[in-house]
Design a protein around this motif. Structure first.
Motif, PDB file in Angstrom:
ATOM      1  N   ASN A   1       0.837  -1.196   0.000  1.00 37.21           N
ATOM      2  CA  ASN A   1       0.000   0.000   0.000  1.00 37.21           C
ATOM      3  C   ASN A   1       0.874   1.248   0.000  1.00 37.21           C
ATOM      4  OD1 ASN A   1       0.801   0.558   2.700  1.00 37.21           O
ATOM      5  ND2 ASN A   1      -0.865  -0.699   3.526  1.00 37.21           N
ATOM      6  N   GLU A   2       0.243   2.401  -0.030  1.00 37.29           N
ATOM      7  CA  GLU A   2       0.997   3.659  -0.157  1.00 37.29           C
ATOM      8  C   GLU A   2       1.943   3.874   1.015  1.00 37.29           C
ATOM      9  OE1 GLU A   2       0.046   8.456  -0.601  1.00 37.29           O
ATOM     10  OE2 GLU A   2      -1.508   6.979  -1.084  1.00 37.29           O
ATOM     11  N   GLU A   3       1.490   3.549   2.209  1.00 35.29           N
ATOM     12  CA  GLU A   3       2.325   3.733   3.405  1.00 35.29           C
ATOM     13  C   GLU A   3       3.534   2.803   3.370  1.00 35.29           C
ATOM     14  OE1 GLU A   3       1.244   4.575   7.979  1.00 35.29           O
ATOM     15  OE2 GLU A   3       0.606   2.604   7.257  1.00 35.29           O
ATOM     16  N   GLN A   4       3.316   1.546   2.980  1.00 29.56           N
ATOM     17  CA  GLN A   4       4.413   0.580   2.900  1.00 29.56           C
ATOM     18  C   GLN A   4       5.416   0.967   1.811  1.00 29.56           C
ATOM     19  OE1 GLN A   4       1.954  -2.842   2.304  1.00 29.56           O
ATOM     20  NE2 GLN A   4       1.679  -3.247   4.492  1.00 29.56           N
ATOM     21  N   GLN A   5       4.917   1.510   0.715  1.00 33.34           N
ATOM     22  CA  GLN A   5       5.812   1.986  -0.348  1.00 33.34           C
ATOM     23  C   GLN A   5       6.677   3.145   0.136  1.00 33.34           C
ATOM     24  OE1 GLN A   5       3.399   2.912  -3.758  1.00 33.34           O
ATOM     25  NE2 GLN A   5       2.743   0.796  -4.054  1.00 33.34           N
ATOM     26  N   LEU A   6       6.096   3.982   0.985  1.00 29.27           N
ATOM     27  CA  LEU A   6       6.857   5.103   1.563  1.00 29.27           C
ATOM     28  C   LEU A   6       7.981   4.575   2.434  1.00 29.27           C
ATOM     29  CD1 LEU A   6       7.315   8.095   2.174  1.00 29.27           C
ATOM     30  CD2 LEU A   6       5.581   7.917   3.977  1.00 29.27           C
ATOM     31  N   PHE A   7       7.686   3.575   3.272  1.00 34.80           N
ATOM     32  CA  PHE A   7       8.726   2.962   4.099  1.00 34.80           C
ATOM     33  C   PHE A   7       9.818   2.347   3.223  1.00 34.80           C
ATOM     34  CE2 PHE A   7       5.682   2.802   7.752  1.00 34.80           C
ATOM     35  CZ  PHE A   7       6.521   3.376   8.699  1.00 34.80           C
ATOM     36  N   GLN A   8       9.415   1.737   2.138  1.00 35.42           N
ATOM     37  CA  GLN A   8      10.387   1.120   1.234  1.00 35.42           C
ATOM     38  C   GLN A   8      11.329   2.160   0.643  1.00 35.42           C
ATOM     39  OE1 GLN A   8       8.838  -0.730  -2.397  1.00 35.42           O
ATOM     40  NE2 GLN A   8      10.248  -2.434  -2.071  1.00 35.42           N
ATOM     41  N   ARG A   9      10.764   3.278   0.180  1.00 35.79           N
ATOM     42  CA  ARG A   9      11.597   4.337  -0.408  1.00 35.79           C
ATOM     43  C   ARG A   9      12.529   4.945   0.636  1.00 35.79           C
ATOM     44  NH1 ARG A   9       6.654   5.540  -3.038  1.00 35.79           N
ATOM     45  NH2 ARG A   9       6.202   7.199  -1.534  1.00 35.79           N
ATOM     46  N   GLN A  10      12.009   5.166   1.846  1.00 36.94           N
ATOM     47  CA  GLN A  10      12.836   5.731   2.903  1.00 36.94           C
ATOM     48  C   GLN A  10      13.988   4.794   3.265  1.00 36.94           C
ATOM     49  OE1 GLN A  10      10.064   6.568   6.100  1.00 36.94           O
ATOM     50  NE2 GLN A  10       9.997   8.737   5.560  1.00 36.94           N
ATOM     51  N   THR A  11      13.677   3.503   3.304  1.00 36.58           N
ATOM     52  CA  THR A  11      14.720   2.521   3.626  1.00 36.58           C
ATOM     53  C   THR A  11      15.788   2.501   2.551  1.00 36.58           C
ATOM     54  OG1 THR A  11      13.004   1.171   4.698  1.00 36.58           O
ATOM     55  CG2 THR A  11      15.133   0.134   4.331  1.00 36.58           C
ATOM     56  N   GLN A  12      15.357   2.539   1.296  1.00 35.88           N
ATOM     57  CA  GLN A  12      16.315   2.594   0.185  1.00 35.88           C
ATOM     58  C   GLN A  12      17.232   3.803   0.328  1.00 35.88           C
ATOM     59  OE1 GLN A  12      13.761   2.765  -3.240  1.00 35.88           O
ATOM     60  NE2 GLN A  12      13.539   0.538  -3.406  1.00 35.88           N
TER      61      GLN A  12
ATOM     62  N   PRO B   1       8.543  -4.607   3.297  1.00 37.11           N
ATOM     63  CA  PRO B   1       9.411  -3.856   2.382  1.00 37.11           C
ATOM     64  C   PRO B   1      10.702  -3.363   3.037  1.00 37.11           C
ATOM     65  CG  PRO B   1       7.523  -2.526   3.027  1.00 37.11           C
ATOM     66  CD  PRO B   1       7.261  -3.907   3.527  1.00 37.11           C
ATOM     67  N   ILE B   2      10.639  -3.073   4.335  1.00 41.49           N
ATOM     68  CA  ILE B   2      11.835  -2.620   5.045  1.00 41.49           C
ATOM     69  C   ILE B   2      12.864  -3.740   5.110  1.00 41.49           C
ATOM     70  CG2 ILE B   2      12.712  -1.859   7.297  1.00 41.49           C
ATOM     71  CD1 ILE B   2       9.958  -0.541   7.746  1.00 41.49           C
ATOM     72  N   LEU B   3      12.414  -4.937   5.475  1.00 40.92           N
ATOM     73  CA  LEU B   3      13.316  -6.076   5.594  1.00 40.92           C
ATOM     74  C   LEU B   3      13.842  -6.523   4.233  1.00 40.92           C
ATOM     75  CD1 LEU B   3      11.314  -8.029   8.308  1.00 40.92           C
ATOM     76  CD2 LEU B   3      13.486  -6.836   8.617  1.00 40.92           C
ATOM     77  N   GLU B   4      13.034  -6.382   3.197  1.00 43.03           N
ATOM     78  CA  GLU B   4      13.519  -6.709   1.857  1.00 43.03           C
ATOM     79  C   GLU B   4      14.662  -5.781   1.465  1.00 43.03           C
ATOM     80  OE1 GLU B   4      10.499  -6.802  -1.120  1.00 43.03           O
ATOM     81  OE2 GLU B   4       9.497  -8.569  -0.299  1.00 43.03           O
ATOM     82  N   GLU B   5      14.502  -4.505   1.746  1.00 43.97           N
ATOM     83  CA  GLU B   5      15.568  -3.555   1.411  1.00 43.97           C
ATOM     84  C   GLU B   5      16.833  -3.831   2.212  1.00 43.97           C
ATOM     85  OE1 GLU B   5      15.602  -1.447  -1.079  1.00 43.97           O
ATOM     86  OE2 GLU B   5      13.594  -2.164  -1.590  1.00 43.97           O
ATOM     87  N   MET B   6      16.671  -4.220   3.472  1.00 43.59           N
ATOM     88  CA  MET B   6      17.845  -4.578   4.280  1.00 43.59           C
ATOM     89  C   MET B   6      18.515  -5.829   3.725  1.00 43.59           C
ATOM     90  SD  MET B   6      16.661  -3.862   8.205  1.00 43.59           S
ATOM     91  CE  MET B   6      16.469  -2.176   8.803  1.00 43.59           C
ATOM     92  N   GLY B   7      17.715  -6.771   3.249  1.00 41.74           N
ATOM     93  CA  GLY B   7      18.274  -7.976   2.656  1.00 41.74           C
ATOM     94  C   GLY B   7      19.020  -7.690   1.372  1.00 41.74           C
ATOM     95  N   ARG B   8      18.565  -6.715   0.616  1.00 49.85           N
ATOM     96  CA  ARG B   8      19.241  -6.340  -0.631  1.00 49.85           C
ATOM     97  C   ARG B   8      20.662  -5.852  -0.374  1.00 49.85           C
ATOM     98  NH1 ARG B   8      16.840  -4.956  -5.334  1.00 49.85           N
ATOM     99  NH2 ARG B   8      18.220  -3.147  -5.495  1.00 49.85           N
ATOM    100  N   ALA B   9      20.891  -5.301   0.807  1.00 54.99           N
ATOM    101  CA  ALA B   9      22.218  -4.762   1.134  1.00 54.99           C
ATOM    102  C   ALA B   9      22.928  -5.592   2.195  1.00 54.99           C
ATOM    103  CB  ALA B   9      22.095  -3.308   1.591  1.00 54.99           C
ATOM    104  N   VAL B  10      22.406  -6.758   2.518  1.00 53.71           N
ATOM    105  CA  VAL B  10      22.999  -7.664   3.511  1.00 53.71           C
ATOM    106  C   VAL B  10      23.364  -6.879   4.784  1.00 53.71           C
ATOM    107  CG1 VAL B  10      24.530  -9.658   3.740  1.00 53.71           C
ATOM    108  CG2 VAL B  10      24.091  -8.734   1.488  1.00 53.71           C
ATOM    109  N   ILE B  11      22.389  -6.157   5.306  1.00 47.89           N
ATOM    110  CA  ILE B  11      22.618  -5.293   6.464  1.00 47.89           C
ATOM    111  C   ILE B  11      22.923  -6.137   7.703  1.00 47.89           C
ATOM    112  CG2 ILE B  11      21.543  -3.633   8.030  1.00 47.89           C
ATOM    113  CD1 ILE B  11      22.354  -2.484   5.298  1.00 47.89           C
ATOM    114  N   PRO B  12      23.987  -5.809   8.426  1.00 47.51           N
ATOM    115  CA  PRO B  12      24.312  -6.530   9.667  1.00 47.51           C
ATOM    116  C   PRO B  12      23.450  -6.037  10.825  1.00 47.51           C
ATOM    117  CG  PRO B  12      25.929  -4.810   9.273  1.00 47.51           C
ATOM    118  CD  PRO B  12      25.003  -4.788   8.091  1.00 47.51           C
ATOM    119  N   GLY B  13      23.536  -6.756  11.950  1.00 44.32           N
ATOM    120  CA  GLY B  13      22.890  -6.287  13.167  1.00 44.32           C
ATOM    121  C   GLY B  13      21.638  -7.057  13.548  1.00 44.32           C
TER     122      GLY B  13
END
Length: 385
Positions: free
Chosen positions: A6-17, A73-85
């Protein structure tokens, strides 16, 4: 059933990117692997400022009061960059358990600090023989007045030297199922920490030894001797989150492999024109889309507590784990000898995939869980008739 963001989730995705890109993208896991652990502190602070730590924390404790689907979407973006932590362990495991089973005092302390990014959590579960079963919990909590005294050790605890609180399953009775969960704060106890070798340098593993460590009874999460059931509930959220994270990694692999196949020239043409390479990339893409569908459904089932939530998450975890490993391995092969070098990013995804292969259980374990859930459902229907 609508699985589009949805629109809110897409916003989180863009912010995470944006924040991940501003912090260096794949240079984050590279720097962290080289010992520059300050990059994780910097990223954690940035995510906390955006409110990402409190996504699953209710508004009354300073969070955003959202569900597991918002994390996808947030976790997908973190997975794209193999984020540690320990973001997943903190937000997808600790926060929901505290919301549901924590005492009023625990919620006021831990959820408030979690939402601001001041408190990080990890799960200290695994012991000696490496089995994920109540019979394998041998760290004993002996009652002494208003305290539990802990003795024993936990192995392969993710980021135990970085987090502030460990959620520790301990044995509090004689029965196999007499397991309880304790919140162990590092700043008020003396724990012996020993770093362990990990295939994935972005997931630091630590052995934690409890030498007669006193923990107040007020740190008991939920009821005494009911910890294994709580743990299973919490691990569902953790596994759903891991699925989203791995899907993000698979998506980045498809992009990387496709780009390389279109630019690497051999025998006078891009290697992407060769059938063997084409087939690998097509299979990667098919596995990605299948995995994404299962991941979205697992998140939806978790958020809505559907009757098939157990098998939905287990199916996603089993398939995505194996697909992630295969995609990461094929990506290395497509890159040829270059794929094995430190300079290329292929190895980050392969190491992460192999590290998660047996984290909280193997793909075979999750297939067994699917069978057990389906049999249980069928028996319930029979009884209902």
């Amino acid at each position: 059933m609508e699985f589009a963001l949805n629109e809110e989730q897409q916003l989180f995705q863009r912010q995470t990117q944006q924040i991940i890109k501003s912090k260096g993208d794949l240079e984050i896991p590279r720097a962290y692997s080289e010992g520059k652990e300050e990059v994780l502190d910097d990223l954690w602070t940035g995510l906390a400022e955006l409110g990402y730590m409190g996504i699953t924390v209710s508004e009354s404790y300073g969070g955003l009061g959202m569900g597991p689907l918002t994390l996808v979407p947030i976790l997908e973006e973190m997975g794209r960059a193999v984020i540690p932590g320990p973001y997943i362990e903190t937000v997808s495991f600790a926060a929901p358990l505290l919301e549901k089973y924590g005492s009023t005092e625990q919620k006021e302390k831990y959820l408030t600090e979690l939402a601001t990014g001041e408190r990080k959590f990890s799960l200290a579960l695994l012991e000696g023989n490496g089995e994920y079963a109540p019979s394998n919990i041998n760290v004993r909590a002996t009652e002494k007045g208003n305290e539990y005294v802990l003795s024993g050790e936990k192995i392969l605890v993710a980021h135990a030297d970085f987090v502030d609180t460990l959620i520790v399953p301990v044995r509090t009775g004689m029965s196999e199922q007499d397991i309880s969960l304790l919140l162990v704060d590092r700043d008020s106890t003396t724990l012996q920490l020993e770093k362990q070798i990990s295939m994935d340098e972005t997931r630091k593993m630590v052995k934690v030894t409890f030498n007669d460590v006193a923990v107040p009874k007020s740190q008991l999460l939920g009821q005494e001797n009911a910890g294994w059931e709580l743990l299973e509930i919490g691990v569902r959220g953790l596994n759903a989150a891991l699925c989203s994270n791995m899907v993000g990694g698979m998506e980045r692999i498809v992009e990387t492999a496709t780009e390389y196949a279109n630019t690497r020239v051999q025998f006078g043409q891009p290697i992407g024109r060769f059938q063997a390479v084409k087939h690998k990339i097509v299979e990667m893409k098919m596995n990605l889309e299948t995995g994404r569908s299962l991941s979205y459904y697992a998140g939806w089932a978790l958020e809505n507590n559907t009757e098939d939530v157990v098998e939905a998450i287990a199916m996603a975890r089993s398939l995505i784990t194996e697909a992630f490993i295969k995609s990461a391995n094929d990506n290395v092969q497509i890159h040829g000898g270059m794929g094995f070098t430190w300079e290329f990013d292929c190895h980050f995804f392969l190491k992460r995939a192999k590290t998660l292969e047996n984290y909280l259980g193997s793909p075979e374990d999750y297939r067994e869980e699917i069978v057990n859930a389906l049999v249980s459902d069928k028996e319930s229907v029979a009884v209902g008739r």
